[in-house]
Design an enzyme around this catalytic site. Structure first.
Site, short mmCIF file in Angstrom:
data_model
loop_
_atom_site.label_atom_id
_atom_site.label_comp_id
_atom_site.label_asym_id
_atom_site.label_seq_id
_atom_site.Cartn_x
_atom_site.Cartn_y
_atom_site.Cartn_z
N LYS A 14 -7.12 5.24 -19.84
CA LYS A 14 -7.37 5.70 -21.21
C LYS A 14 -6.13 5.49 -22.07
CE LYS A 14 -11.19 6.93 -19.16
NZ LYS A 14 -11.45 8.27 -18.67
N TYR A 68 -14.37 17.14 -16.30
CA TYR A 68 -14.73 15.72 -16.37
C TYR A 68 -15.76 15.44 -15.27
CZ TYR A 68 -14.31 10.68 -15.95
OH TYR A 68 -14.59 9.34 -15.88
N ASP A 80 -5.42 18.07 -15.74
CA ASP A 80 -5.78 16.71 -16.14
C ASP A 80 -5.46 16.61 -17.63
OD1 ASP A 80 -7.13 14.49 -17.16
OD2 ASP A 80 -8.89 14.74 -15.87
N ARG A 94 0.82 -1.22 0.00
CA ARG A 94 0.00 0.00 0.00
C ARG A 94 0.85 1.26 0.00
NH1 ARG A 94 -1.42 2.52 4.21
NH2 ARG A 94 -1.54 0.69 5.54
C1 LIG Z 1 -11.69 8.82 -17.51
C2 LIG Z 1 -11.24 10.16 -17.10
C3 LIG Z 1 -10.93 10.45 -15.76
C4 LIG Z 1 -11.10 9.43 -14.66
O1 LIG Z 1 -10.28 8.33 -14.84
P1 LIG Z 1 -10.65 6.88 -14.20
O2 LIG Z 1 -9.44 6.09 -14.53
O3 LIG Z 1 -11.91 6.41 -14.83
O4 LIG Z 1 -10.82 7.11 -12.74
C5 LIG Z 1 -10.48 11.71 -15.45
N1 LIG Z 1 -10.36 12.68 -16.39
C6 LIG Z 1 -10.65 12.45 -17.69
C7 LIG Z 1 -10.48 13.54 -18.67
C8 LIG Z 1 -11.09 11.18 -18.08
O5 LIG Z 1 -11.41 10.98 -19.36
#
Ligand SMILES: *Cc1c(COP(=O)(O)O)cnc(C)c1O
Length: 386
Positions: free
Chosen positions: A202, A105, A177, A51
């Protein structure tokens, strides 16, 4: 850092990997062990426990992500939202104020407007295009500014250079992000962002088969975030680490193919009479095309568009597709398509969606790695049935 290579493709494959290799294995194996021999000197930070992000698979990824984002340090987490929430909770405490992009998001929007508020952290939404308006939103207790590289689903590109400058001159922590661009198309730390978050689910992993997240920044920032992650418990398990590490090796070639394919598909869609409008940063009529051309290495694999005839026509179109798959998420090898008003943005009211420019007929497309001509033929057939 290994001095023998500097290119992003080499970093993807070699950065952070153990040298010499473990028992001669060319690929770093999965260390399916939650705890490690205790080697003397007492202290919490010497404890090797899964962890605490000290498993070898986690450490390889932490170094690789830092090399990719051009930062001193990085951390992997159990999801993009784990990376984002842990980072925000490490930067902000009760009484602090956050400036956040007005089109976030969905998960981040909920976190900022509901969870952070409950903890006594306030926010003001800002217009990412209008840097003159940010000063008015600034308060004595403003601590950080948070944006996204390309917004979901409209693919607006905020003035990210101005965000980094504004943060510097006002002593704010700048956070971005970068999921939609990936470090192949933009490395925000290069022009001064303090913290760069990505959903590893992603593009980074790119195979639609795990959930993961990353945050990169200075050693100081990342140490703080690591302590928060230790407590919140969002460390990534070794098997997911292995898959993310494997996926990352092909990130550059995948993303470049996706950019090329998406540019052709966006061009095709924009000329089709059944398509009312196309949003893609690579098209000359995109409102931030010049900024995208200047800052992005590629325009990305995401396209949003509207077919004439609204939601019903959009659904007929999507149901007729045979190559593209009707599913949320993005950035993987499979081409995925959704109607945000009926899926990822269905949590918003019709008024909220209208205010954000998300019409009921809007379609969001994540271009995968299929043959571009097959995808165009698929869209062509389906558009014929609208
Ligand atoms: C999918 C996504 C997230 C969140 O990611 P997870 O891995 O699903 O928690 C955050 N920001 C953007 C732009 C995303 O497309």
């Amino acid at each position: 850092m290994n001095e023998a290579f500097s290119g992003v493709e080499s970093k993807l494959i070699h950065a952070g990997e153990p040298r010499p290799q473990v028992d001669g294995a060319v690929v770093t194996p999965i260390f399916q062990s939650s705890t490690y021999l205790y080697e003397g000197t007492p202290g919490y930070h010497d404890v090797r426990y899964i962890r605490l992000s000290t498993n070898p698979n986690q450490r390889v990824l932490n170094e690789k992500i830092a090399a990719l984002e051009n930062t001193e340090a990085a951390l992997v987490a159990t999801s993009g939202m784990a990376a984002i929430s842990t980072s925000l909770l490490s930067v902000l405490s009760a009484g602090d104020h956050l400036l956040a992009l007005d089109c976030l998001y969905g998960g981040t929007h909920g976190l900022v407007t509901k969870d952070l508020t409950q903890l006594g952290i306030t926010y003001t939404f800002i217009d990412g295009q209008n840097s003159d308006s940010w000063r008015e939103a600034l308060r004595q207790n403003t601590k950080a500014i948070y944006v996204e590289t390309l917004t979901n689903p409209l693919l607006q590109f905020p003035d990210v250079e101005a965000v980094a400058r504004f943060a510097k001159s006002n002593n704010l922590v700048s956070m971005i992000d970068n999921t939609f661009a990936s470090p192949i198309n933009l490395r925000p730390a290069d022009f001064g962002f303090d913290l760069v978050m990505e959903s590893g689910t992603k593009y980074l992993n790119g195979h639609n088969d795990i959930v993961a997240g990353t945050v990169a920044g200075s050693s100081d920032h990342i140490l703080h975030i690591k302590h928060k992650l230790d407590h919140l418990g969002g460390s990534l398990d070794p098997h997911a680490c292995f898959l993310l590490q494997r996926g990352l090796k092909t990130l550059a070639v995948r993303v470049r193919y996706q950019c090329e394919s998406a540019l052709r598909i966006a061009g095709y869609l924009s000329e089709h009479p059944a398509v009312a409008r196309v949003m893609y940063p690579g098209l000359p009529d995109h409102p931030q095309h010049d900024r995208a051309q200047k800052l992005l290495s590629g325009f990305g694999g995401m396209i949003s568009f509207e077919v004439a005839g609204g939601a019903e026509a959009a659904d007929r179109f999507m149901r007729s597709l045979q190559v593209a798959t009707l599913a949320p998420s993005l950035g993987g090898v499979e081409t995925l398509i959704v109607r945000p008003a009926a899926a990822v943005h269905s949590g918003l009211s019709k008024e909220e969606r209208d205010a954000s420019g998300i019409s009921d007929g809007l379609i969001r497309l994540s271009v995968g790695l299929e043959t571009t001509d097959d995808l165009i033929a698929d869209f062509d057939r389906a558009l014929g049935s609208v």
